[in-house]
Design an enzyme around this catalytic site. Structure first.
Site, PDB file in Angstrom:
ATOM      1  N   LYS A 201       0.858  -1.182   0.000  1.00 25.13           N
ATOM      2  CA  LYS A 201       0.000   0.000   0.000  1.00 25.13           C
ATOM      3  C   LYS A 201       0.891   1.227   0.000  1.00 25.13           C
ATOM      4  O   LYS A 201       1.639   1.466   0.945  1.00 25.13           O
ATOM      5  CB  LYS A 201      -0.922   0.006   1.219  1.00 25.13           C
ATOM      6  N   LYS A 256      -2.056  -1.497  -3.782  1.00 16.22           N
ATOM      7  CA  LYS A 256      -2.915  -0.313  -3.786  1.00 16.22           C
ATOM      8  C   LYS A 256      -2.035   0.919  -3.919  1.00 16.22           C
ATOM      9  O   LYS A 256      -1.069   1.055  -3.162  1.00 16.22           O
ATOM     10  CB  LYS A 256      -3.718  -0.262  -2.471  1.00 16.22           C
TER      11      LYS A 256
END
Length: 334
Positions: A201, A256
């Site tokens: 992320k 992400k």
């Protein structure tokens, strides 16, 4: 590689007709590949538009249940729940995150009762519950304390599993939280509760509309999450993060944001062959929506091409706010 030359080899032969294009298609996109993120709010019969994400709404639990039923009928395997926490229950210690009667926990129970076969993934992170908008417990200098945060995340994950969540999604990026959550779930008999780790992320600028949607943008203010989310410049670090999470008991890993990081998706899939997912995030959604509303792109084919690119890069599934529309489009095309 066979070295054949024109005109013996004409690459366009197989492209001439629809039947031959279909026969050699390498990547397919179906409703089975989609996960729909959904925002839940307090109240009854409540529906709030998210201005920065046209077409996306925050829903009270009763309306969320109805929407979940529609989602299941479209063939989408799973939803991902994100609570919009009222400001009066936010705190420095984020205790509301593991309240067994909290908004997320009640939403899980309601959806699971109404649509038991629909997978439910929950977000395990503290930013919706902190007064400062960071994903963890902070010290006097504002630094997020890793181990203190994990203690809260463990309680949050357990409360979600006990409410009936099928998949726990730790999105906090604290070091070592996967093994702690996994062992706690095992100790309490939740041996089949899956973990989708937000392993890679990035500290991305694409998250703005999401933070508006969950109500953490105002709390975060001009702060950032650079001390725990990954530097967008780094590639090899993502492989290190994924290796750690898999070794600690993650069943699935996630990258992400989505399209700007598809090189990372391919690296991970090549290296680990593990179930790998990508989050087509709010900023990506908002850009496509804005372009479509201005008539600059044809929304349907551009969206489906975008999601297909995630599959082609190696993603087994895609979290996207376009999941419901994409499923409708894909179902009509078959």
């Amino acid at each position: 590689m066979i070295n054949r030359q024109f005109p013996i080899t004409r690459m366009r032969r197989m492209r001439k007709d629809n039947f031959s294009r279909r026969l050699m298609r390498e990547t397919t996109l179906t409703a089975d590949d989609l996960i729909l993120p959904m925002f839940v709010i307090e109240g009854d019969n409540q529906r709030e538009a998210v201005p920065s994400m046209p077409g996306v709404e925050r829903l009270s639990i009763d309306l969320l249940v109805k929407e979940a039923q529609d989602v299941f009928e479209l063939g989408i395997p799973m939803i991902a729940l994100f609570p919009v926490t009222p400001s009066h229950v936010k705190s420095l210690d984020a205790a509301e995150a593991y309240n067994p009667d909290g908004l997320a926990q009640r939403a899980v129970r309601a959806v699971k009762e109404a649509v038991p076969e629909l997978g439910i993934m929950t977000d395990v992170a503290l930013d919706p519950f902190t007064t400062h908008g960071q994903d963890g417990i902070i010290d006097e200098d504002g630094y997020v304390l890793n181990d203190d945060t994990i203690d809260a995340l463990m309680q949050q994950a357990l409360s979600h599993a006990e409410a009936g969540a099928d998949v726990i999604g730790p999105s906090d990026m604290m070091d070592g939280r996967i093994i702690e959550i996994r062992e706690l779930l095992e100790d309490h008999g939740h041996i089949n509760t899956r973990i989708m780790a937000y392993s890679a992320k990035y500290a991305s600028s694409y998250y703005g509309p999401f933070r508006d949607a969950v109500g953490s943008a105002g709390n975060l203010g001009k702060g950032n999450k650079h001390t725990y989310q990954m530097d967008p410049a780094n590639r090899n670090e993502a492989l290190h993060e994924v290796a750690l999470d898999l070794n600690e008991g993650a069943d699935m890993v996630m990258v992400k944001p989505g399209v700007p990081y598809l090189d990372i998706v391919r690296d991970i899939k090549n290296e680990f062959k593990a179930p790998t997912y990508v989050y087509h995030v709010s900023g990506e959604y908002a850009m496509l929506k804005a372009a479509a509303q201005n008539g600059w792109i044809d929304e349907k084919p551009v969206v489906l091409e975008t999601l297909l690119s995630c599959k082609r890069a190696g993603a087994d599934g895609i979290l996207t706010y376009y999941a419901k529309n994409a499923a409708i489009w894909l179902n009509k095309s078959h």
